[in-house]
Design a protein around this motif. Structure first.
Motif, PDB file in Angstrom:
ATOM      1  N   ILE A  11       0.838  -1.208   0.000  1.00  9.03           N
ATOM      2  CA  ILE A  11       0.000   0.000   0.000  1.00  9.03           C
ATOM      3  C   ILE A  11       0.868   1.252   0.000  1.00  9.03           C
ATOM      4  O   ILE A  11       0.616   2.199  -0.756  1.00  9.03           O
ATOM      5  N   ILE A  12       1.904   1.253   0.817  1.00  7.66           N
ATOM      6  CA  ILE A  12       2.820   2.406   0.858  1.00  7.66           C
ATOM      7  C   ILE A  12       3.474   2.605  -0.508  1.00  7.66           C
ATOM      8  O   ILE A  12       3.565   3.733  -1.013  1.00  7.66           O
ATOM      9  N   SER A  13       3.909   1.511  -1.125  1.00 10.47           N
ATOM     10  CA  SER A  13       4.533   1.592  -2.436  1.00 10.47           C
ATOM     11  C   SER A  13       3.549   2.118  -3.484  1.00 10.47           C
ATOM     12  O   SER A  13       3.913   2.930  -4.347  1.00 10.47           O
ATOM     13  N   GLU A  14       2.309   1.690  -3.389  1.00 12.20           N
ATOM     14  CA  GLU A  14       1.283   2.153  -4.326  1.00 12.20           C
ATOM     15  C   GLU A  14       0.992   3.638  -4.145  1.00 12.20           C
ATOM     16  O   GLU A  14       0.831   4.371  -5.117  1.00 12.20           O
ATOM     17  N   VAL A  15       0.954   4.099  -2.902  1.00  7.46           N
ATOM     18  CA  VAL A  15       0.717   5.524  -2.644  1.00  7.46           C
ATOM     19  C   VAL A  15       1.875   6.356  -3.196  1.00  7.46           C
ATOM     20  O   VAL A  15       1.656   7.396  -3.833  1.00  7.46           O
ATOM     21  N   ILE A  16       3.098   5.905  -2.988  1.00 11.61           N
ATOM     22  CA  ILE A  16       4.270   6.615  -3.522  1.00 11.61           C
ATOM     23  C   ILE A  16       4.199   6.669  -5.045  1.00 11.61           C
ATOM     24  O   ILE A  16       4.410   7.736  -5.650  1.00 11.61           O
ATOM     25  N   ALA A  17       3.894   5.524  -5.678  1.00 16.67           N
ATOM     26  CA  ALA A  17       3.809   5.482  -7.137  1.00 16.67           C
ATOM     27  C   ALA A  17       2.688   6.387  -7.659  1.00 16.67           C
ATOM     28  O   ALA A  17       2.867   7.102  -8.647  1.00 16.67           O
ATOM     29  N   THR A  18       1.560   6.375  -6.983  1.00 12.55           N
ATOM     30  CA  THR A  18       0.436   7.207  -7.413  1.00 12.55           C
ATOM     31  C   THR A  18       0.789   8.686  -7.323  1.00 12.55           C
ATOM     32  O   THR A  18       0.482   9.464  -8.232  1.00 12.55           O
ATOM     33  N   CYS A  19       1.433   9.073  -6.234  1.00 16.83           N
ATOM     34  CA  CYS A  19       1.833  10.479  -6.089  1.00 16.83           C
ATOM     35  C   CYS A  19       2.913  10.857  -7.094  1.00 16.83           C
ATOM     36  O   CYS A  19       2.947  11.992  -7.567  1.00 16.83           O
ATOM     37  N   ALA A  20       3.781   9.916  -7.445  1.00 16.03           N
ATOM     38  CA  ALA A  20       4.814  10.187  -8.448  1.00 16.03           C
ATOM     39  C   ALA A  20       4.197  10.402  -9.829  1.00 16.03           C
ATOM     40  O   ALA A  20       4.801  11.068 -10.679  1.00 16.03           O
TER      41      ALA A  20
END
Length: 109
Positions: A11-20
């Protein structure tokens, strides 16, 4: 327990990717674009590992709910993207609905 940790890291990785995605400027900026590709790759890989122990519906409810909240919090902090009251209520209803649909699902006949 390991599956829950894998899910949270996913989930953390997905949030980072989404914000990127926002910073990638439609994939015209190399570093944010690379973060998107790697972030989603890691997120989906770890999500699949978590599914060995966590039922798909439950995992997805957690994923979507925490991912939505995480993305909103990061967007608020980085880009000062505020939600109006009606939008906040809508997001809360989406999260509640996602959790309820998956937690109280009857087994198929």
């Amino acid at each position: 327990m390991k599956s829950v940790i894998f899910l949270l890291i996913a989930i953390i990785s997905e949030v980072i990717a989404t914000c990127a995605l926002k910073e990638s400027a439609s994939f015209t900026r190399p570093v944010p674009s690379l973060i998107v590709i790697i972030g989603y790759g890691v997120a989906f890989y770890l999500f699949t590992i978590s599914l060995k122990q966590i039922p798909l519906g439950i995992a997805y409810a957690i994923w979507s709910g925490l991912g939505t909240v995480g993305t909103i919090l990061v967007a608020n902090y980085l880009w000062d993207e505020k939600l109006q009251l009606a939008q906040l209520a809508g997001v809360i209803l989406i999260i509640i609905g996602s959790v309820m649909v998956n937690l109280f699902k009857q087994p198929s006949l």
